[in-house]
Design a protein around this motif. Structure first.
Motif, PDB file in Angstrom:
ATOM      1  N   ALA A 104       0.836  -1.196   0.000  1.00 51.54           N
ATOM      2  CA  ALA A 104       0.000   0.000   0.000  1.00 51.54           C
ATOM      3  C   ALA A 104       0.875   1.252   0.000  1.00 51.54           C
ATOM      4  O   ALA A 104       0.595   2.228  -0.707  1.00 51.54           O
ATOM      5  N   LEU A 105       1.945   1.224   0.768  1.00 48.53           N
ATOM      6  CA  LEU A 105       2.867   2.362   0.802  1.00 48.53           C
ATOM      7  C   LEU A 105       3.635   2.499  -0.507  1.00 48.53           C
ATOM      8  O   LEU A 105       3.942   3.613  -0.937  1.00 48.53           O
ATOM      9  N   ALA A 108       1.324   4.243  -2.812  1.00 50.96           N
ATOM     10  CA  ALA A 108       1.285   5.664  -2.475  1.00 50.96           C
ATOM     11  C   ALA A 108       2.560   6.365  -2.928  1.00 50.96           C
ATOM     12  O   ALA A 108       2.535   7.518  -3.367  1.00 50.96           O
ATOM     13  N   ILE A 116       6.238  10.289   0.327  1.00 53.67           N
ATOM     14  CA  ILE A 116       5.180   9.817   1.223  1.00 53.67           C
ATOM     15  C   ILE A 116       5.505  10.185   2.670  1.00 53.67           C
ATOM     16  O   ILE A 116       4.947   9.618   3.607  1.00 53.67           O
ATOM     17  N   MET A 119       2.460  11.189   4.666  1.00 57.53           N
ATOM     18  CA  MET A 119       1.308  10.301   4.537  1.00 57.53           C
ATOM     19  C   MET A 119       0.736   9.943   5.903  1.00 57.53           C
ATOM     20  O   MET A 119       1.469   9.626   6.843  1.00 57.53           O
ATOM     21  N   GLU A 123      -5.206   8.655   5.156  1.00 61.06           N
ATOM     22  CA  GLU A 123      -5.026   8.807   3.713  1.00 61.06           C
ATOM     23  C   GLU A 123      -4.681   7.463   3.053  1.00 61.06           C
ATOM     24  O   GLU A 123      -5.058   7.211   1.912  1.00 61.06           O
ATOM     25  N   LEU A 124      -3.968   6.627   3.782  1.00 57.50           N
ATOM     26  CA  LEU A 124      -3.541   5.345   3.227  1.00 57.50           C
ATOM     27  C   LEU A 124      -4.622   4.274   3.310  1.00 57.50           C
ATOM     28  O   LEU A 124      -4.561   3.277   2.589  1.00 57.50           O
ATOM     29  N   LYS A 127      -6.268   2.483   0.141  1.00 53.95           N
ATOM     30  CA  LYS A 127      -5.337   1.552  -0.500  1.00 53.95           C
ATOM     31  C   LYS A 127      -5.130   0.329   0.369  1.00 53.95           C
ATOM     32  O   LYS A 127      -5.026  -0.799  -0.122  1.00 53.95           O
TER      33      LYS A 127
END
Length: 362
Positions: A104-105, A108, A116, A119, A123-124, A127
């Motif tokens: 997921a990161l 992003a 990021i 982040m 927000e994450l 995802k």
């Protein structure tokens, strides 16, 4: 040079072993703070529960001689079995969380062009929902394959123990490529069946590269994990060696000693998962290497042709626009998965990170 000024590390790029290794640690060098923060949110609570089962399992390992000599109670054996089973279940959950959060990161990271640092978990989260679901599906698939191989091995052993060498070598050869299933299924919009087929094909074609990067990164991760586990191991060994009549018995059986052992168990488990996240990134770059090398062969040459046309001043034709879009769609070209207008595309299953909430298309 500031983080924002550094060029993005592309996912889809053909790499040598050295480049895979360097890009893995360069990526973590840039993003370790956000990784530590995000992984703490989801893995620290799990580590706190897993440390309880780990203590039971490790204590059972220390007392295994009592079980073998039947000098221990039946409760000791059941405690050891329960601790082993719980530790295994927590490990499966933990690895699913590691791959889900790590990828997921990485999504992003691509979407935000390599930045990021700010982040947030909120927000994450969109995802993360998708990557966790797909990571869990991939984990279950691999576990089912492992269970099937185990059943076949038991059947072969009943016929002849000497034939066990066949499933042993076969499973070793198979599970190296299967490590690509996580990035293939998580990053691409394809079914688990299609992901499994692609994993097998790409995995065996790049078997040596997968084996090399996994072995080297795993050795490094294991060394760090073993160093982090030294205090925990010492506390366990001391408690196991001290007898009831020893002068140290009140100390090793005190609440403070028990709490210290538990905290060290939590730390050991958490550090191990952090190490696995590094391995997950290395596997992702191996997947990106395989995708660039094997998927839709000829796309890179098309992009090079476009660059040559652009240099000749012919970049206004429709064909050139199509090629430019394909470069962004496939994650090639500028190395970030974006076209010249910073629009991310999606064709033939390649990930489109800005549409992750559309679960019906998964």
């Amino acid at each position: 040079m500031n983080l924002s000024q550094k060029p993005i590390i592309p996912l889809y790029k053909e790499r040598t072993f050295t480049q895979k290794f360097n890009d893995t640690f360069d990526y973590f060098g840039r993003n370790w703070k956000v990784y530590l923060r995000m992984l703490t949110y989801i893995l620290l609570p799990l580590s706190m529960f897993q440390a309880l089962s780990l203590n039971t399992y490790m204590q059972g390992m220390m007392d295994i001689d009592k079980i073998n000599n039947m000098s221990g109670s039946d409760g000791l054996l059941m405690q050891f079995i329960a601790g082993s089973a719980a530790t295994m279940v927590f490990s499966i959950i933990g690895m699913t969380l590691v791959f889900g959060m790590t990828y997921a990161l990485m999504m992003a990271y691509e979407e935000n062009k390599g930045d990021i640092s700010g982040m947030t978990f909120k927000e994450l989260l969109p995802k993360l929902k998708r990557t966790m679901l797909r990571a869990a599906t991939a984990m279950v698939t691999i576990d089912l394959i492992a269970a099937l191989i185990l059943l076949v091995s038991i059947g072969i052993a009943m016929v002849s123990p000497f034939l066990l060498v066949l499933p042993l070598f076969g499973s070793f050869a198979l599970f190296i490529p299967l490590s690509l299933l996580f990035p293939v299924y998580i990053f691409e919009r394809i079914s688990i069946t299609e992901a499994l087929k692609k994993t097998i094909v790409w995995g065996f074609k790049t078997w040596g590269g997968i084996f090399a990067i996994c072995v080297v990164i795993s050795l490094i991760v294991s060394m760090v994990g073993n160093m982090a586990s030294i205090p925990y191991s010492i506390l366990l060994v001391m408690k196991s060696m001290v007898g009831i009549t020893s002068d140290l018995s009140p100390i090793v059986n005190s609440p403070v000693y028990t709490i210290a052992t538990y905290i060290m168990g939590v730390l050991t488990t958490f550090v191990s998962y952090l190490g696995y996240s590094i391995l997950a990134v290395a596997i992702a770059y191996q997947y990106g290497h395989a995708a660039d090398k094997l998927d839709d062969e000829g796309i890179t040459s098309q992009i090079n042709d476009f660059d040559n046309l652009a240099n000749d001043g012919r970049n206004n034709s429709g064909n050139n626009d199509d090629t430019r879009n394909n470069a962004g769609n496939y994650g090639y070209g500028n190395g970030s998965g974006y076209d010249s207008n910073n629009n991310q595309g999606n064709t033939n299953g390649k990930p489109r990170f800005d549409e992750i909430d559309d679960f019906e298309k998964l």
